[in-house]
Design an enzyme around this catalytic site. Structure first.
Site, PDB file in Angstrom:
ATOM      1  N   PHE A  16       0.836  -1.205   0.000  1.00  0.00           N
ATOM      2  CA  PHE A  16       0.000   0.000   0.000  1.00  0.00           C
ATOM      3  C   PHE A  16       0.874   1.259   0.000  1.00  0.00           C
ATOM      4  CE2 PHE A  16      -2.110   2.770   3.412  1.00  0.00           C
ATOM      5  CZ  PHE A  16      -2.675   3.634   2.482  1.00  0.00           C
ATOM      6  N   ASP A  36      10.123  -6.761  -3.309  1.00  0.00           N
ATOM      7  CA  ASP A  36       8.950  -7.234  -2.565  1.00  0.00           C
ATOM      8  C   ASP A  36       8.842  -8.752  -2.719  1.00  0.00           C
ATOM      9  OD1 ASP A  36       6.081  -7.553  -1.699  1.00  0.00           O
ATOM     10  OD2 ASP A  36       6.224  -5.366  -1.674  1.00  0.00           O
ATOM     11  N   ASP A  61      12.948 -11.606  -0.807  1.00  0.00           N
ATOM     12  CA  ASP A  61      12.537 -11.588   0.595  1.00  0.00           C
ATOM     13  C   ASP A  61      13.667 -10.943   1.399  1.00  0.00           C
ATOM     14  OD1 ASP A  61      12.229 -12.349   3.311  1.00  0.00           O
ATOM     15  OD2 ASP A  61      10.985 -14.052   2.707  1.00  0.00           O
ATOM     16  N   LYS A  94      10.903 -12.037  12.003  1.00  0.00           N
ATOM     17  CA  LYS A  94      12.103 -12.217  11.152  1.00  0.00           C
ATOM     18  C   LYS A  94      12.191 -11.099  10.118  1.00  0.00           C
ATOM     19  CE  LYS A  94      12.747 -17.217  10.867  1.00  0.00           C
ATOM     20  NZ  LYS A  94      12.653 -18.356   9.925  1.00  0.00           N
ATOM     21  N   GLY A 105      22.999  -3.564   6.720  1.00  0.00           N
ATOM     22  CA  GLY A 105      24.297  -4.069   6.230  1.00  0.00           C
ATOM     23  C   GLY A 105      24.560  -3.553   4.826  1.00  0.00           C
ATOM     24  N   TYR A 148       4.870  -8.016  15.924  1.00  0.00           N
ATOM     25  CA  TYR A 148       5.011  -6.788  15.123  1.00  0.00           C
ATOM     26  C   TYR A 148       5.663  -5.687  15.966  1.00  0.00           C
ATOM     27  CZ  TYR A 148       3.395  -2.862  12.144  1.00  0.00           C
ATOM     28  OH  TYR A 148       3.316  -1.746  11.346  1.00  0.00           O
TER      29      TYR A 148
HETATM   30  P1  NAD Z   1       1.510  -3.574   3.199  1.00  0.00           P
HETATM   31  O1  NAD Z   1       1.246  -4.887   3.841  1.00  0.00           O
HETATM   32  O2  NAD Z   1       0.561  -3.089   2.153  1.00  0.00           O
HETATM   33  O3  NAD Z   1       2.969  -3.515   2.567  1.00  0.00           O
HETATM   34  C1  NAD Z   1       4.048  -4.239   3.062  1.00  0.00           C
HETATM   35  C2  NAD Z   1       4.820  -4.773   1.880  1.00  0.00           C
HETATM   36  O4  NAD Z   1       5.961  -5.511   2.354  1.00  0.00           O
HETATM   37  C3  NAD Z   1       3.996  -5.749   1.026  1.00  0.00           C
HETATM   38  O5  NAD Z   1       4.127  -5.411  -0.320  1.00  0.00           O
HETATM   39  C4  NAD Z   1       4.603  -7.102   1.344  1.00  0.00           C
HETATM   40  O6  NAD Z   1       4.446  -8.040   0.308  1.00  0.00           O
HETATM   41  C5  NAD Z   1       6.048  -6.731   1.621  1.00  0.00           C
HETATM   42  N1  NAD Z   1       6.772  -7.706   2.431  1.00  0.00           N
HETATM   43  C6  NAD Z   1       6.359  -8.299   3.588  1.00  0.00           C
HETATM   44  N2  NAD Z   1       7.305  -9.127   4.050  1.00  0.00           N
HETATM   45  C7  NAD Z   1       8.346  -9.048   3.172  1.00  0.00           C
HETATM   46  C8  NAD Z   1       9.622  -9.662   3.096  1.00  0.00           C
HETATM   47  N3  NAD Z   1      10.017 -10.547   4.032  1.00  0.00           N
HETATM   48  N4  NAD Z   1      10.433  -9.367   2.059  1.00  0.00           N
HETATM   49  C9  NAD Z   1      10.033  -8.472   1.101  1.00  0.00           C
HETATM   50  N5  NAD Z   1       8.838  -7.870   1.116  1.00  0.00           N
HETATM   51  C10 NAD Z   1       8.011  -8.149   2.149  1.00  0.00           C
HETATM   52  O7  NAD Z   1       1.610  -2.501   4.394  1.00  0.00           O
HETATM   53  P2  NAD Z   1       1.760  -0.921   4.348  1.00  0.00           P
HETATM   54  O8  NAD Z   1       0.585  -0.359   5.023  1.00  0.00           O
HETATM   55  O9  NAD Z   1       2.114  -0.474   2.996  1.00  0.00           O
HETATM   56  O10 NAD Z   1       3.001  -0.717   5.333  1.00  0.00           O
HETATM   57  C11 NAD Z   1       4.317  -0.458   4.840  1.00  0.00           C
HETATM   58  C12 NAD Z   1       5.255  -0.257   6.016  1.00  0.00           C
HETATM   59  O11 NAD Z   1       4.809   0.857   6.801  1.00  0.00           O
HETATM   60  C13 NAD Z   1       5.349  -1.451   6.964  1.00  0.00           C
HETATM   61  O12 NAD Z   1       6.682  -1.597   7.372  1.00  0.00           O
HETATM   62  C14 NAD Z   1       4.474  -1.034   8.129  1.00  0.00           C
HETATM   63  O13 NAD Z   1       4.899  -1.627   9.322  1.00  0.00           O
HETATM   64  C15 NAD Z   1       4.678   0.474   8.163  1.00  0.00           C
HETATM   65  N6  NAD Z   1       3.519   1.132   8.777  1.00  0.00           N
HETATM   66  C16 NAD Z   1       2.338   1.265   8.096  1.00  0.00           C
HETATM   67  C17 NAD Z   1       1.259   1.873   8.713  1.00  0.00           C
HETATM   68  C18 NAD Z   1      -0.052   2.075   8.000  1.00  0.00           C
HETATM   69  O14 NAD Z   1      -1.002   2.572   8.610  1.00  0.00           O
HETATM   70  N7  NAD Z   1      -0.186   1.750   6.742  1.00  0.00           N
HETATM   71  C19 NAD Z   1       1.369   2.325  10.040  1.00  0.00           C
HETATM   72  C20 NAD Z   1       2.576   2.145  10.702  1.00  0.00           C
HETATM   73  C21 NAD Z   1       3.653   1.567  10.064  1.00  0.00           C
END
Ligand code: NAD
Ligand code: UDP
Length: 326
Positions: A16, A36, A61, A94, A105, A148
């Site tokens: 997102f 991603d 990943d 993880k 790194g 988380y």
């Molecule tokens: P999202 O779930 O839409 O996006 C996360 C993305 O990370 C996805 O595309 C997913 O496929 C990818 N991903 C997950 N594990 C992975 C891995 N091991 N290797 C590679 N890619 C991986 O969530 P978002 O709302 O877009 O959030 C993005 C970031 O912002 C996150 O780190 C989240 O913790 C942080 N965040 C978001 C919010 C919010 O309200 N949207 C609030 C606080 C923090």
């Protein structure tokens, strides 16, 4: 990649927030590498960027090392909705911890600036309100949200240790609830749930009595805040809250969504999930002072834009079903 453009890596770039960030970076003339593993992200979110010669998508990943050459790294990879991050909690920790080690790194080796998408969840169920960056939080280390919350807290620790030990240029953003187009329709977050339920005429699932509060930031404002933070000089590390300080009870969000979508849906109550924070609202004094940033999109306007996105998505999925059954 071009020699003159800034080269930027966005992990979680198909998610997102990540997809909006990739779009904005391209618009501002960067070469963007989106990494991603598509756990919660979708190729549809970035499909419109694939024809841009300055955009590249890589399936990877972040719990495995990555060898690329870039100038800046935005580390967003991590599922963000409680339903998704609790689906495989070990993998969530993880992703936050090993993912941070791998990306730090990389930043250290190539001398890149690195920004961490941290979260208001580091404050847990806060006893200080609104939350300022110096508040140390109230997280249950044993609960279902800990994979988380503690993963993100440990990632912050790693960022500051790399900064102290290796002089890595770090930026830590504590993101508060953000919403908008490209949220996953089934990720269980409150804004997407309420809008999709309203558009389908289904019951609106309000957890608990709905008296718990949140403060919702529109995605464009959030991305602007992240990019301003990345653009700061080396003495600015954060952590810095980025969110909208307009706080409302979740019950009021349900009522607004019903009104704005003109829905006939009824509110039904469901049990409050364990450790659900009772109140959350950012103090953004620091963001205003250091970044000259404050949100500009009013909640009703943002909700209308999000609703327009979900309305189109539901219509397209209905058309697909009709074609298949014809
Ligand atoms: P999202 O779930 O839409 O996006 C996360 C993305 O990370 C996805 O595309 C997913 O496929 C990818 N991903 C997950 N594990 C992975 C891995 N091991 N290797 C590679 N890619 C991986 O969530 P978002 O709302 O877009 O959030 C993005 C970031 O912002 C996150 O780190 C989240 O913790 C942080 N965040 C978001 C919010 C919010 O309200 N949207 C609030 C606080 C923090
Ligand atoms: N919530 C709700 N109904 C839903 C989804 C969520 O009442 O269908 C509530 C949830 O209990 C929490 C708030 O809305 O109090 C925000 O939930 P979300 O999962 O979006 O994010 P959180 O801020 O809890 O991480």
């Amino acid at each position: 990649m071009s020699l003159t453009r800034k080269r930027v890596l966005v992990t979680g770039g198909a998610g997102f927030l990540g997809s909006h960030l990739c779009e904005r970076l391209l618009r501002e003339g960067a070469d963007v590498l989106c990494v991603d593993n598509y756990f919660t992200g979708r190729k549809d979110n970035i499909a419109h960027l694939l024809t841009d010669p300055h955009f590249e998508a890589m399936r990877h990943d972040v719990t495995f090392p990555l060898y690329v050459e870039v100038d800046e790294i935005y580390n967003l990879a991590c599922p963000a909705s409680p339903v998704h991050y609790q689906f495989d909690p070990v993998q969530t920790t993880k992703t936050s911890v090993i993912g941070a080690i791998n990306m730090l790194g990389l930043a250290k080796r190539i001398g890149a600036k690195i920004l961490q998408a941290s979260t208001s969840e580091v404050y847990g169920d806060p006893t200080v309100h609104p939350q300022t960056e110096d508040y140390r939080g109230n997280v249950n280390t044993l609960g279902p949200r800990a994979c988380y919350d503690e993963g993100k807290r440990c990632a912050e620790t790693l960022f500051f240790d790399y900064h102290r030990q290796h002089q890595t240029q770090i930026k830590v953003a504590r993101i508060f609830n953000t919403y908008g187009p490209r949220m996953h329709p089934n990720d269980g977050r409150v804004v997407s749930n309420f809008i999709v339920q309203s558009l389908r005429g289904e019951d609106i699932t309000l957890y608990g009595d709905g008296g718990q509060t949140r403060a919702f930031c529109y995605v464009d404002d959030l991305i602007d805040g992240l990019m301003r933070l990345m653009a700061t000089g080396p003495d600015i590390t954060g952590p810095i809250n980025i969110g909208n300080p307009h706080e409302i009870p979740v019950r009021e969000l349900a009522e607004r969504v019903i009104r704005l979508t003109g829905s006939a849906s009824k509110i039904v109550h469901r049990p409050l999930p364990q450790d659900d924070p009772m109140q959350r609202c950012p103090d953004i004094t620091l963001a205003r002072a250091v970044l000259g940033w404050a949100p500009t999109v009013a909640l009703d306007d943002g909700l209308m834009k999000a609703a327009a996105y979900f309305r189109q998505m539901l219509a397209e999925s209905q058309e697909r079903q009709d074609r298949l059954s014809a």
